[in-house]
Design a protein around this motif. Structure first.
Motif, PDB file in Angstrom:
ATOM      1  N   THR A 126      58.616  -1.194  28.264  1.00 11.08           N
ATOM      2  CA  THR A 126      57.914  -2.474  28.342  1.00 11.08           C
ATOM      3  C   THR A 126      56.469  -2.353  27.861  1.00 11.08           C
ATOM      4  OG1 THR A 126      57.145  -2.149  30.621  1.00 11.08           O
ATOM      5  CG2 THR A 126      59.339  -3.082  30.327  1.00 11.08           C
TER       6      THR A 126
ATOM      7  N   ASP B 205      66.149  -5.342  29.392  1.00 14.31           N
ATOM      8  CA  ASP B 205      65.777  -6.049  30.626  1.00 14.31           C
ATOM      9  C   ASP B 205      64.430  -5.570  31.153  1.00 14.31           C
ATOM     10  OD1 ASP B 205      66.249  -3.614  31.819  1.00 14.31           O
ATOM     11  OD2 ASP B 205      67.964  -4.263  33.000  1.00 14.31           O
ATOM     12  N   LYS B 206      63.919  -6.252  32.171  1.00 15.67           N
ATOM     13  CA  LYS B 206      62.589  -5.962  32.698  1.00 15.67           C
ATOM     14  C   LYS B 206      62.491  -4.571  33.302  1.00 15.67           C
ATOM     15  CE  LYS B 206      61.314 -10.780  33.614  1.00 15.67           C
ATOM     16  NZ  LYS B 206      60.898 -11.766  34.653  1.00 15.67           N
TER      17      LYS B 206
END
Length: 599
Positions: free
Chosen positions: A538, A119-120
């Motif tokens: 990320t 997820d982010k």
């Protein structure tokens, strides 16, 4: 990995024997550390699929070839939860698989998980499993003797590593990274049977793992044996004897085991991988592992063809097998030699904490110029060429070895420059060593490390620095290092998994010993901040490499280490062996190995 990194090549070079008894080696396994860590490898969907997932049924491989090798240090268990030493690591790779694995370039690749997302926030990792992975046939499954791997097996396998009753050497790998892992461990110590909060089974083929904070190397950690997937039924049936009745999903299955004599593994006919031509892997029909303790006997048996590969050569044989420059002698040139840099760096640590008595009394802790002078005064090339017979690589770069992902060959480390060393020594207030009290360098009890230290002692003496050498037993040495009782000491660091974070964690405040691997006790806000940034999953691989390089440049400038050399991994192989690869993690991967006729 930088394109100019040392690749695995077939070369004429001598073999390096990296044995624990000859080298004081620190790893996160060896130090039993449970320091807080966080996770990696990029945000978004990673969908790398194996050739066997393209819709056709792999063709069977008819093979009767047997691959043989020796494990001189023996083997205690086939349980991946206890795989903390090389022979256990190698055997685990034959018997087990994890969600992900490493390819020949040490990049993350799919395995039991066909793809995954994060997820982010970098916290929630969701894995989709292949539906064609079977456990090895075993009576633990009842009359049917087999079953497929499902998501509940992932949850069970990771919970077992965290269960206090397992006494796994891999507890550190997940205890601080997965949500609820420490609470789970503590509950099992009290005899409870809890469920791990951070792992959710969504369907039979989907599992989610939630982390305590972003940790980019998470996938790399999962490639270790502690991430192996095993069935609950086998543990329930065999209990404490599971280590002698392994049930995995790997390319080979358990055959027979005569302790201290021989272990045989059989080809797994339902292995889920195939090659590019659709042939089911592995190619070999059997793996035979002997336990010959005497290294001279091992080499003799290898030359007779009893072993297909050898990964250590007795020191007394080195002059007769290899030339001084590392080329194999004509007598043995029928063999191939595979060589690459190991994910290991050897160095002298310097205590940086002046609040401790050893640091307060040491001029090294107070003077960066003095620390730099010691680095420039060492002729690493001479040490590697003449003392190690070219079985190492001078540490001319930074902290990361050449085969470690994140390595950057533009990093400028320390090269031999005696004139510069003299200038820095004068800058530190000790012209030609005048006024500098003798330094004490402590080592473990190893003839090889003592010989290297004596050579460096002479080189330092040339610029006016007097060093006294002190040798103690390794357990005492390790205890003194972790307690901060030494100003200058010798050690190594072996990467537990191929991610730059595993090395750079040795330089951050939160891992200062004895709670972590930062034994120099260096503490800088800029290093701490950069380390937090490299944990962000990320970020791209290039961004993480740039962050690692920034940390290395600060570390080189600050010089909490006297950099010595990177170890080298070698294999001497019979010419009929095909498909054997070598990487910096010193793995023995046999699923794509085959054997031709004797040459």
């Amino acid at each position: 990995m930088n394109s100019n990194s040392l690749a695995v090549t077939t070369v004429s070079a001598t073999f390096v024997a990296m044995e624990a008894q000859n080298s004081s080696v620190f790893t996160r396994i060896g130090m039993s550390l449970c320091s807080g860590r966080s996770l990696t490898i990029g945000f978004a969907i990673c969908s790398f699929l194996f050739n066997s997932c393209v819709g056709h049924k792999p063709a069977p491989v008819e093979s009767t070839s047997v691959f043989s090798y020796n494990e001189p240090d023996g083997l205690l268990s086939l349980d991946p939860a206890q795989a903390s030493y090389r022979s256990a690591l190698w055997t685990s790779s034959h018997l087990y698989n994890g969600l992900v694995e490493l390819d020949s370039n040490l990049a993350i690749a799919p395995c039991i998980a066909s793809h995954w997302t994060v997820d982010k926030a970098g916290l929630e990792w969701t894995f989709r499993l292949r539906t064609d992975v079977w456990f090895h046939p075993d009576s633990c499954f009842g009359p049917q003797r087999m079953r497929k791997v499902v998501a509940q097996d992932v949850k069970y396998s990771l919970e077992r590593i965290l269960d206090a009753r397992t006494k796994s050497t891999g507890l550190w790998a997940f205890r601080t990274t997965i949500v609820g892992a420490d609470d789970f461990h503590q509950a099992t110590r009290r005899g409870m049977r809890p469920s791990l909060q951070g792992i959710r089974v969504i369907t039979d083929s989907v599992v989610s793992i939630r982390l305590t904070k972003p940790f980019a190397p998470f996938l790399a950690v999962l490639t270790m044996p502690y991430g192996s997937i095993i069935p609950r039924e086998a543990i329930e049936l065999y209990g404490a004897d599971y280590g002698r009745h392994p049930v995995g999903t790997g390319p080979f299955m358990f055959g027979t085991w005569i302790p201290d004599r021989e272990l045989t593994l059989r080809r797994n006919p339902r292995y889920f991988k195939s090659d590019a031509q659709g042939r089911r892997l592995p190619y070999l029909s059997q793996v035979r592992i002997a336990f010959v303790r005497d290294p001279k006997s091992e080499f003799f048996e290898f030359t007779k063809g009893e072993f297909d590969v050898i990964s250590s050569i007795d020191e007394s044989f080195i002059p007769s097998v290899f030339e001084p420059d590392g080329r194999i002698k004509a007598r043995y040139d029928r063999f191939r030699v595979l060589r690459t840099s190991a994910n290991t760096v050897e160095y002298y640590g310097i205590l940086m904490d002046t609040t401790l008595p050893a640091g307060h009394q040491s001029p090294l802790a107070r003077s960066k110029a003095l620390r730099q002078a010691l680095n420039y005064a060492i002729d690493r090339h001479r040490i590697v060429a003449y003392l190690l017979n070219s079985r190492a690589i001078p540490a001319y770069y930074g902290v990361l070895p050449p085969t470690m992902p994140g390595f950057n060959d533009s990093i400028v480390g320390y090269r031999y420059d005696q004139a510069r060393a003299r200038r820095l020594l004068a800058q530190a207030g000790y012209p030609n060593g005048k006024g500098l009290p003798p330094l004490v360098l402590q080592l473990g009890n190893s003839a090889r490390t003592a010989a290297i230290a004596e050579a460096i002692q002479e080189q330092w003496e040339e610029i006016g620095v007097t060093v006294e050498l002190r040798q103690v037993d390794f357990p005492q040495h390790l205890s003194m290092v972790r307690a901060g009782e030494l100003a200058l000491w010798r050690t190594s660091w072996i990467g537990d998994y191929p991610d730059p974070e595993n090395f750079l964690a040795l330089f951050i405040t939160s891992t200062i010993a004895p709670n972590g691997p930062n034994t120099t006790r260096i503490s800088r806000l800029d290093l701490d901040s950069l380390y937090e940034a490299i944990l962000d999953p990320t970020r791209s691989e290039r961004e993480r490499r740039d962050i690692a390089s920034a940390m290395e440049r600060i570390i080189i400038e600050e010089a909490p280490w006297v950099f010595l050399y990177y170890h080298v991994v070698l294999r001497v192989v019979h010419p009929e062996v095909k498909g054997l690869t070598l990487d910096g993690s010193d793995r023995l991967v046999l699923e794509r190995v085959s054997k031709g006729p004797k040459l």
